[in-house]
Each structure stands twice: as structure tokens, then as C-alpha cells.
Design an enzyme around this catalytic site. Sequence first.
Site, PDB file in Angstrom:
ATOM      1  N   LYS A   1      46.428 -90.384 -20.693  1.00 24.99           N
ATOM      2  CA  LYS A   1      47.477 -89.823 -21.565  1.00 24.99           C
ATOM      3  C   LYS A   1      48.860 -90.180 -21.043  1.00 24.99           C
ATOM      4  CE  LYS A   1      48.761 -85.324 -20.952  1.00 24.99           C
ATOM      5  NZ  LYS A   1      50.213 -85.169 -20.717  1.00 24.99           N
ATOM      6  N   ASN A   2      49.067 -89.933 -19.744  1.00 18.03           N
ATOM      7  CA  ASN A   2      50.424 -90.100 -19.211  1.00 18.03           C
ATOM      8  C   ASN A   2      50.816 -91.562 -19.042  1.00 18.03           C
ATOM      9  OD1 ASN A   2      50.737 -87.401 -19.270  1.00 18.03           O
ATOM     10  ND2 ASN A   2      50.538 -87.063 -17.056  1.00 18.03           N
TER      11      ASN A   2
ATOM     12  N   CYS B   1      59.483 -75.829 -20.090  1.00 16.91           N
ATOM     13  CA  CYS B   1      58.115 -75.641 -20.552  1.00 16.91           C
ATOM     14  C   CYS B   1      57.418 -74.710 -19.577  1.00 16.91           C
ATOM     15  CB  CYS B   1      57.386 -76.972 -20.699  1.00 16.91           C
ATOM     16  SG  CYS B   1      56.841 -77.672 -19.172  1.00 16.91           S
TER      17      CYS B   1
ATOM     18  N   ARG C   1      62.177 -78.409 -15.866  1.00 12.46           N
ATOM     19  CA  ARG C   1      62.055 -79.790 -16.340  1.00 12.46           C
ATOM     20  C   ARG C   1      63.360 -80.421 -16.837  1.00 12.46           C
ATOM     21  NH1 ARG C   1      56.272 -80.807 -18.278  1.00 12.46           N
ATOM     22  NH2 ARG C   1      56.840 -82.848 -17.521  1.00 12.46           N
TER      23      ARG C   1
ATOM     24  N   ASP D   1      49.259 -82.537 -11.090  1.00 10.80           N
ATOM     25  CA  ASP D   1      48.442 -82.327 -12.287  1.00 10.80           C
ATOM     26  C   ASP D   1      46.995 -81.960 -11.970  1.00 10.80           C
ATOM     27  OD1 ASP D   1      50.651 -82.860 -13.796  1.00 10.80           O
ATOM     28  OD2 ASP D   1      50.098 -84.910 -14.293  1.00 10.80           O
TER      29      ASP D   1
ATOM     30  N   ARG E   1      45.700 -80.972 -25.783  1.00  7.07           N
ATOM     31  CA  ARG E   1      46.826 -81.884 -25.544  1.00  7.07           C
ATOM     32  C   ARG E   1      46.432 -82.979 -24.559  1.00  7.07           C
ATOM     33  NH1 ARG E   1      50.970 -79.335 -22.654  1.00  7.07           N
ATOM     34  NH2 ARG E   1      51.519 -81.501 -22.440  1.00  7.07           N
TER      35      ARG E   1
HETATM   36  N1  EPU Z   1      63.196 -83.777 -12.119  1.00  3.97           N
HETATM   37  C1  EPU Z   1      64.539 -83.587 -11.947  1.00  3.97           C
HETATM   38  N2  EPU Z   1      65.390 -84.272 -12.757  1.00  3.97           N
HETATM   39  C2  EPU Z   1      64.945 -85.145 -13.702  1.00  3.97           C
HETATM   40  C3  EPU Z   1      63.566 -85.340 -13.864  1.00  3.97           C
HETATM   41  C4  EPU Z   1      62.707 -84.636 -13.053  1.00  3.97           C
HETATM   42  O1  EPU Z   1      64.970 -82.819 -11.085  1.00  3.97           O
HETATM   43  O2  EPU Z   1      65.765 -85.750 -14.397  1.00  3.97           O
HETATM   44  C5  EPU Z   1      62.254 -83.035 -11.262  1.00  3.97           C
HETATM   45  C6  EPU Z   1      61.251 -82.204 -12.049  1.00  3.97           C
HETATM   46  O3  EPU Z   1      61.782 -80.940 -12.379  1.00  3.97           O
HETATM   47  C7  EPU Z   1      60.097 -82.138 -11.095  1.00  3.97           C
HETATM   48  C8  EPU Z   1      60.100 -83.520 -10.438  1.00  3.97           C
HETATM   49  O4  EPU Z   1      61.442 -83.994 -10.601  1.00  3.97           O
HETATM   50  O5  EPU Z   1      60.340 -81.173 -10.113  1.00  3.97           O
HETATM   51  C9  EPU Z   1      59.129 -84.521 -11.028  1.00  3.97           C
HETATM   52  O6  EPU Z   1      59.265 -84.575 -12.445  1.00  3.97           O
HETATM   53  P1  EPU Z   1      58.971 -85.878 -13.273  1.00  3.97           P
HETATM   54  O7  EPU Z   1      60.191 -86.309 -13.990  1.00  3.97           O
HETATM   55  O8  EPU Z   1      58.298 -86.896 -12.397  1.00  3.97           O
HETATM   56  O9  EPU Z   1      57.934 -85.363 -14.373  1.00  3.97           O
HETATM   57  P2  EPU Z   1      57.741 -86.013 -15.806  1.00  3.97           P
HETATM   58  O10 EPU Z   1      57.955 -87.464 -15.705  1.00  3.97           O
HETATM   59  O11 EPU Z   1      58.514 -85.257 -16.809  1.00  3.97           O
HETATM   60  C10 EPU Z   1      55.206 -86.590 -15.587  1.00  3.97           C
HETATM   61  C11 EPU Z   1      53.928 -86.184 -16.237  1.00  3.97           C
HETATM   62  C12 EPU Z   1      53.576 -84.762 -15.823  1.00  3.97           C
HETATM   63  C13 EPU Z   1      53.449 -84.738 -14.301  1.00  3.97           C
HETATM   64  C14 EPU Z   1      54.747 -85.223 -13.666  1.00  3.97           C
HETATM   65  C15 EPU Z   1      54.684 -85.316 -12.154  1.00  3.97           C
HETATM   66  C16 EPU Z   1      53.921 -87.392 -18.330  1.00  3.97           C
HETATM   67  C17 EPU Z   1      53.958 -87.355 -19.800  1.00  3.97           C
HETATM   68  N3  EPU Z   1      54.088 -86.236 -17.689  1.00  3.97           N
HETATM   69  O12 EPU Z   1      56.206 -85.701 -16.063  1.00  3.97           O
HETATM   70  O13 EPU Z   1      52.305 -84.505 -16.404  1.00  3.97           O
HETATM   71  O14 EPU Z   1      53.167 -83.439 -13.875  1.00  3.97           O
HETATM   72  O15 EPU Z   1      55.073 -86.535 -14.166  1.00  3.97           O
HETATM   73  O16 EPU Z   1      53.671 -86.164 -11.758  1.00  3.97           O
HETATM   74  O17 EPU Z   1      53.715 -88.440 -17.754  1.00  3.97           O
HETATM   75  C18 EPU Z   1      50.585 -83.190 -17.323  1.00  3.97           C
HETATM   76  O18 EPU Z   1      50.018 -84.222 -17.669  1.00  3.97           O
HETATM   77  O19 EPU Z   1      50.022 -82.062 -17.346  1.00  3.97           O
HETATM   78  C19 EPU Z   1      51.978 -83.257 -16.847  1.00  3.97           C
HETATM   79  C20 EPU Z   1      52.785 -82.201 -16.834  1.00  3.97           C
END
Ligand code: EPU
Length: 434
Positions: free
Chosen positions: A22-23, A120, A125, A319, A411
Site C-alpha cells: 500500500k505505502n 490523525c 502528522r 507500522d 484501508r
Molecule cells: N514529520 C515531521 N514533519 C513532516 C513530516 C513528518 O515532523 O513534515 C514527522 C512525523 O510526525 C513523524 C515522522 O516525522 O513523527 C515520520 O513521518 P513520515 O513523514 O515519515 O510519515 P508519512 O510519510 O506521513 C509513512 C507511512 C506511514 C508510516 C510512516 C513512517 C504512507 C502512506 N504512510 O507516513 O504508514 O507510519 O511513513 O514509516 O506511506 C500506515 O501504513 O499505517 C502508516 C501510518
Amino acid sequence: MDAFTIEGGRRLEGTTRINGSKNAALPLMAAALLTSEPVILRDVPDLADITNMKKLLDTLGCEVIESEKNAEPSLTLCARDQSQSHAHYDIVRTMRAGICVLGPMLARRGIARVSLPGGCAIGERPIDLHLRGLAALGAQISLDGGDVVATVPPQGLRGTTIFLGGPFGSTVLGTANVMSAAALAKGTSIIESAACEPEIVDLANLLNAMGARITGAGTPRITIEGVKSLHGATHIVIPDRIEAGTMMCAAAITNGSLTITNTPLDAMLAVTDRLVDLGVHIDILDNKDPMRATCRISSERILRPIRVTTQPHPGFPTDLQAQVMALLSIAEGNSIVTERIFPERFLHVAELGRMGAQLHRQGATVVVTGVRELHGAPVMASDLRASASLVIAALAARGTTVINRVYHIDRGYERLEHRLASLGAAITRTEGSA
Ligand code: EPU
């Protein structure tokens, strides 16, 4: 809202194949906005988040065609109409990953207006790192009515060195956004402290197949030499390491014996390391392609307590934190689980407690005191992975567990109840319960 009813205590046995990730699939789909030629993706999972991404792309002028050749379904995405640039709140709020259209749309259309996804269930986030990265490339960014509005200046996006580290490490979707936009910028970009997740490698592979010039994906330094345009390509999505880890936990907690094919073992070293330490047996049956291996998971359910700390890849994935906690709840002794990516991601703790788990949380750490057995109870699914952990706990619990609001599970897990039932679990879906 649908519910699962699970009668615990049945061993999982048989063979199961891991679906496409998915991701990985979500940013790959968004990358189709970088060209007006068709991008064909295979092994895209059939999930609610993917359906929402299809809807979002459709509203952005990207034709979405599903077809099947030799029993292999594929998804063709063709962004011919470049006139739309607004990702609306009503879709983005259902799926946070909607934010990954921002970079591709900005780079190809010169403007992107994307509704801010908001918080969320797993925490705040923010997207500040995404915006900082795009601004470093020269994008002008403002906020308007809950939307991020990003525009390319008259001189275009320009390659530069960008630091993407934040307080919790890098950002996966932020790296995807900046890498996608930099692919069409003038000159060379270097992303320092880039996310090393396998989903980023998969995206770089697709972008390179589309004509991008990206090296270093999978390491903290990604170099992108901008090109004038990208073209169509065909790509097979990598298998889902989180689904694979979830099935491993499910097999282990039921004392089962499960053969898992299409397993991205090479991307799961931290997970298999922890599971082996716990006492789970992992026999590798075929490792010719370590991203599509076959392994057998078995366990006598004599589980030793361990420490698990979530970290950015290649560390233990956040995850899978909730799922492994379900497993630890019946280990012999005290385990310690620390969450370093999303410090508030503990919605499963109270629900597992309702099933008899002994969990003591302090801040971002939970001490799990193993109990002899869990017992069935009515519980509430809250977010995707928390819900998966409740399913895992229920598979081993004495008696009946009813998990409400399983739309969270839909999801991220394709027809989970059918899959588990085919492997021996007593699980049924009830439609439309509260
Ligand atoms: N963060 C910031 N600033 C940003 C972006 C992120 O401070 O601009 C922080 C977040 O709050 C968090 C950390 O950095 O503490 C990592 O967040 P990241 O941006 O890597 O998460 P994401 O890219 O939004 C993806 C996956 C998540 C998974 C995370 C971490 C997808 C669609 N989502 O989210 O997957 O937990 O990376 O590996 O790829 C799930 O599948 O259940 C899921 C939540």
C-alpha cells in the site's frame, strides 16, 4: 460500520501470498501526474486507500483504467488533462497519503493546491518538512483556506541541496514529494537525511524507468539530476513488508505454521531479528529474490520477552509496533516497546488491556508483562495498525472477540477475514454494526 467476530484459539496453517505494498503504491500512483503518458502499475493492492487515491487522481485529470491480462490485474494511469490542480479536502481527509500528489503536480503543472490533511489517530502528522524541501527547490508556498498552495516561479524549480531530517528522523512521503519534484527541476538536487524506506527505492525505480536520473535511493543521500520531461513506464509494486510482518505475528501467536510467499525479507531484517529473538521460527525456503522470498513461520508459542524500539528504516517499523505488542502480551516476562516515530501511537494499548493484556505505558514506552492467555472482549478498531493488533490478539484469545469499525483494517489489508479464514481462523464479518 462492519465488525469482525473472531473465535480465538485456532492455529493458522497453510500458504499465503503477500500483496503489493500500500505505502509503495500510493506515491507510485501519484508519480503518474509527472507525465501525460500512461504509467502502468502491477500488483496494486485492492484497498480502501488505493480506491481513494484513484478517486483523487481522477479529480486531477488522470484517467484510471483497471484491466486484466493473463489473470494479472494492472492499473493504467494517464494524466492527459493537466488543467486541474486542486486536491480537495473531502478526499484528502479520508487518506493522508493524498499529500503525495503535491510534489508531482507542482513539478508538472506549475501549481498545486492540496488540502492540508490534518491530524490523525496516530498523532499530529505535520508536513513542514515536505514544504521546506519544495521551498528549497524554489517553490512559492502559501496557506489558503486550509489548503497548501505551491507554485513554480517563472525561472522554474532549481536543483539544490536539501536537508530533510526532522525531530523524529526523515519523512517518507516528504522524501517522495521532494524527489518527485526534483526529478523535473533544473540541475542537480541532493536530499540529505532522506528516508531510506524500501518504498522510496521503489518510487525511485519507477521514476528512473520514466526517464528520471536518481541515484542513492535507499541511503540517506539521494542525488537527482533533473530532466526536462518524463515518459510512461510499467512497474511492479514491491510486496508489502507490513502485511508480511502482520501475517508473521498472526502465525506466531496462534502456534501456527504458515508458508508466506512473495515476502520482502530483504526489507524486513529488523522485524525478523526481533521475531527470532522472541522465539519465532523463520525458515527461509526460497531466497533467490530476497524481496520476493518464501519462508515458513512457525512457533510453539513459547515466547521470550524482548525489547522493541521503532526507528526509521532499516530499524523496526512503527507500522508493526502494535502487532508485535499483541504477540508480546503472551510472552513469558516483561518486554519493553518504545515508539520513536509517532510517540502517541498507542491506541491499541487500552483495547488490548480489555482483552487481558498487562500493559503499562509511560510516555512513548510500554512495558508489556506477559500473561498466560488473553480473553475475548468487544473492542474498537481505531487506526489501521492498532486494528491489526486487535485481530492478532483475538486469534489467540480464549472466547469471542468482536472488533468494531473494521473499516480501518480495510484501508490496509485486502479482505483480511477471507485470508485468515482460509488459513484456519474462525473469523466472520458482520455488515453494518455500530
Ligand atoms: N514529520 C515531521 N514533519 C513532516 C513530516 C513528518 O515532523 O513534515 C514527522 C512525523 O510526525 C513523524 C515522522 O516525522 O513523527 C515520520 O513521518 P513520515 O513523514 O515519515 O510519515 P508519512 O510519510 O506521513 C509513512 C507511512 C506511514 C508510516 C510512516 C513512517 C504512507 C502512506 N504512510 O507516513 O504508514 O507510519 O511513513 O514509516 O506511506 C500506515 O501504513 O499505517 C502508516 C501510518
